[in-house]
Design a protein around this motif. Structure first.
Motif, short mmCIF file in Angstrom:
data_model
loop_
_atom_site.label_atom_id
_atom_site.label_comp_id
_atom_site.label_asym_id
_atom_site.label_seq_id
_atom_site.Cartn_x
_atom_site.Cartn_y
_atom_site.Cartn_z
N CYS A 1 28.59 19.26 32.64
CA CYS A 1 29.47 20.51 32.27
C CYS A 1 29.11 21.81 32.85
O CYS A 1 28.18 22.50 32.82
N THR A 2 30.23 22.45 33.64
CA THR A 2 29.84 23.66 34.18
C THR A 2 31.15 24.72 33.97
O THR A 2 31.99 24.08 33.78
N HIS A 3 30.66 26.08 34.21
CA HIS A 3 31.78 27.00 34.02
C HIS A 3 31.38 28.02 34.96
O HIS A 3 30.55 28.93 34.56
N PRO A 4 32.20 28.26 36.17
CA PRO A 4 31.80 29.31 36.99
C PRO A 4 32.52 30.48 36.07
O PRO A 4 33.59 30.66 35.85
N MET A 5 31.70 31.66 36.02
CA MET A 5 32.39 32.92 35.13
C MET A 5 32.82 33.83 35.94
O MET A 5 32.59 34.92 35.92
N PHE A 6 33.99 33.44 36.87
CA PHE A 6 34.54 34.11 37.89
C PHE A 6 35.72 33.21 38.30
O PHE A 6 35.58 32.06 37.91
N GLY A 7 36.76 34.07 38.91
CA GLY A 7 37.78 33.54 39.46
C GLY A 7 38.40 33.87 40.64
O GLY A 7 37.65 34.51 41.21
N PRO A 8 39.39 33.73 40.99
CA PRO A 8 40.06 33.96 42.24
C PRO A 8 40.04 35.57 42.68
O PRO A 8 39.66 35.97 43.72
N ASP A 9 40.13 36.34 41.42
CA ASP A 9 40.17 37.79 41.64
C ASP A 9 38.79 38.32 41.75
O ASP A 9 38.41 39.15 42.52
N SER A 10 37.98 37.94 40.68
CA SER A 10 36.70 38.74 40.27
C SER A 10 35.66 37.89 41.56
O SER A 10 34.76 38.54 41.89
N GLY A 11 36.10 36.72 41.94
CA GLY A 11 35.05 36.19 43.06
C GLY A 11 35.44 36.36 44.31
O GLY A 11 34.81 35.58 45.37
N LYS A 12 36.41 37.15 44.52
CA LYS A 12 37.07 37.30 45.98
C LYS A 12 35.84 37.90 46.77
O LYS A 12 35.46 38.80 46.63
N GLY A 13 35.77 37.43 48.00
CA GLY A 13 34.73 37.93 48.98
C GLY A 13 33.46 37.29 48.86
O GLY A 13 32.80 37.22 49.84
N SER A 14 32.99 37.36 47.64
CA SER A 14 31.56 36.86 47.40
C SER A 14 31.26 36.35 45.82
O SER A 14 31.84 37.03 44.96
N GLN B 1 43.30 47.40 35.38
CA GLN B 1 42.67 46.43 36.22
C GLN B 1 42.60 45.14 35.39
O GLN B 1 42.53 44.05 35.60
N LEU B 2 42.21 45.41 34.02
CA LEU B 2 41.90 44.24 32.97
C LEU B 2 43.28 43.82 32.76
O LEU B 2 43.41 42.63 32.87
N VAL B 3 44.36 44.54 32.80
CA VAL B 3 45.76 44.14 32.35
C VAL B 3 46.17 43.19 33.69
O VAL B 3 46.56 42.08 33.68
N ASN B 4 45.78 43.68 34.67
CA ASN B 4 46.15 42.81 36.04
C ASN B 4 45.49 41.73 36.14
O ASN B 4 46.39 40.73 36.28
N ASN B 5 44.27 41.52 35.69
CA ASN B 5 43.27 40.35 35.81
C ASN B 5 43.91 39.32 34.86
O ASN B 5 44.07 38.10 35.20
N THR B 6 44.23 39.76 33.68
CA THR B 6 44.44 38.70 32.54
C THR B 6 45.90 38.29 32.60
O THR B 6 45.94 36.93 32.37
N ASN B 7 46.76 39.02 33.10
CA ASN B 7 48.20 38.51 33.31
C ASN B 7 48.39 37.70 34.31
O ASN B 7 49.45 37.28 34.61
N HIS B 8 47.48 37.64 35.21
CA HIS B 8 47.55 36.73 36.15
C HIS B 8 47.38 35.26 35.99
O HIS B 8 47.78 34.37 36.50
N ASP B 9 46.60 35.10 34.75
CA ASP B 9 46.51 33.83 34.25
C ASP B 9 47.60 33.56 33.24
O ASP B 9 48.20 34.00 32.83
N SER B 10 47.90 32.03 33.36
CA SER B 10 48.82 31.54 32.45
C SER B 10 48.82 31.54 30.96
O SER B 10 47.38 31.71 30.50
N PHE B 11 49.67 31.80 30.13
CA PHE B 11 49.56 31.92 28.77
C PHE B 11 49.07 30.51 28.29
O PHE B 11 48.57 30.53 27.30
N ASP B 12 49.34 29.27 29.11
CA ASP B 12 48.93 28.23 28.57
C ASP B 12 47.35 28.28 28.67
O ASP B 12 46.48 27.77 27.71
#
Length: 288
Positions: A59-72, A155-166
């Protein structure tokens, strides 16, 4: 290797479909099943239930996503839990080869149990998403005088609202720690609100009744506040239960004049009381 990436609220149906259709669930030889998702305990239990013992589970969880992990991915956290990995050297090597993909990209590798992950995630991910969605509901807008702190909130609003409500709902539904964090968040807001209104209450009360201080309010006899330098005299015994306040005498303290209506409204808002103003525009003191 079977891998499922998902919106967390759809976890059971999607995982069961993936696992039951995967060759791993019917394998006679050892293989590896890897699941990467925002929550760990529920899928871990499901994997242990559905998959045969010959199948390794990671079981794994990368603690980043497309926004926070962009570039590196350098320095970003990667959580993993080798739930069930056989002692055979080939099986151990297979695990290391997979983890090396993320080590090679500079990730900070964090080995942690699924249970500890979900406990910590409730205080980090769930609270972050909740605050971000609350601020998003306020429809915050950038201004010409943004501070760094406010830009961080945007920026927090932008990051969290990019994810679905599901996904957000799944963080709540499938993490047994989320309810406690939601209650703590609500209690913290009420605590701060009471601090603000409590101080406002005292300031407004002192403006209405300059002789009043919190220290002497309970101990000052009625006779002591009936002189010419008090904001008003106490009414007679016929209305002693209401403790109404009369306007000051002409020779009294000018600072003790009846407070403006705006101050009365301010005090009423602070105490939650919507009192009926007296004949002279001063609210009945029993409301305070």
């Amino acid at each position: 290797m079977a891998r499922a990436r998902h919106d967390a609220s759809c976890l059971p149906n999607r995982l069961i479909t993936v696992l039951c259709s995967s060759p791993a669930s019917h394998a006679a030889r050892s293989c590896n099943s890897h699941i990467s998702c925002f929550l760990q305990v529920f899928p871990k239990q499901l994997l242990l239930t559905v998959l045969p013992p010959e199948v390794d589970i990671l079981c794994t969880h990368p603690m980043f996503g497309p926004d926070s992990g962009k570039g590196s991915w350098d320095g970003l956290n990667f959580m993993y839990d080798p739930v069930r990995v056989g002692d055979d050297p080939k099986r151990q090597q297979r695990l290391e080869l997979f983890l090396q993909i993320f080590k090679g990209q500079g990730c900070r590798m964090v080995e942690m149990t699924c249970e500890e992950h979900d406990r910590q995630a409730a205080s980090t991910q769930f609270v972050t998403h909740t605050v971000g969605r609350m601020l998003g509901a306020m429809n915050l807008q950038s201004t010409d005088i943004n501070t760094k702190g406010f830009e961080a909130l945007l920026q927090l609003v932008n990051n969290t609202n990019h994810d679905s409500f599901d996904l957000y709902y799944g963080l709540f539904l499938y993490n047994t720690n989320a309810t406690d964090e939601l209650e703590r968040l609500e209690q913290a807001f009420e605590h701060v609100k009471k601090q603000l209104l409590g101080r406002l209450h005292e300031i407004a009360r002192q403006q209405l009744f300059p002789a009043y201080t919190p220290a002497n309010a309970a101990s000052t006899p009625a006779a002591a506040v009936s002189g010419s330098n008090t904001p008003g005299r106490i009414l007679g015994s016929s209305r002693s239960s209401t403790m109404g306040v009369m306007p000051p005498s002409p020779g009294g303290n000018p600072a003790a004049a009846a407070a403006p209506a705006a101050t009365v409204k301010l005090l009423a808002a602070a105490t939650g009381a919507v009192g009926k103003a007296g004949k002279n525009g001063v609210a009945d003191s029993k409301q305070f």
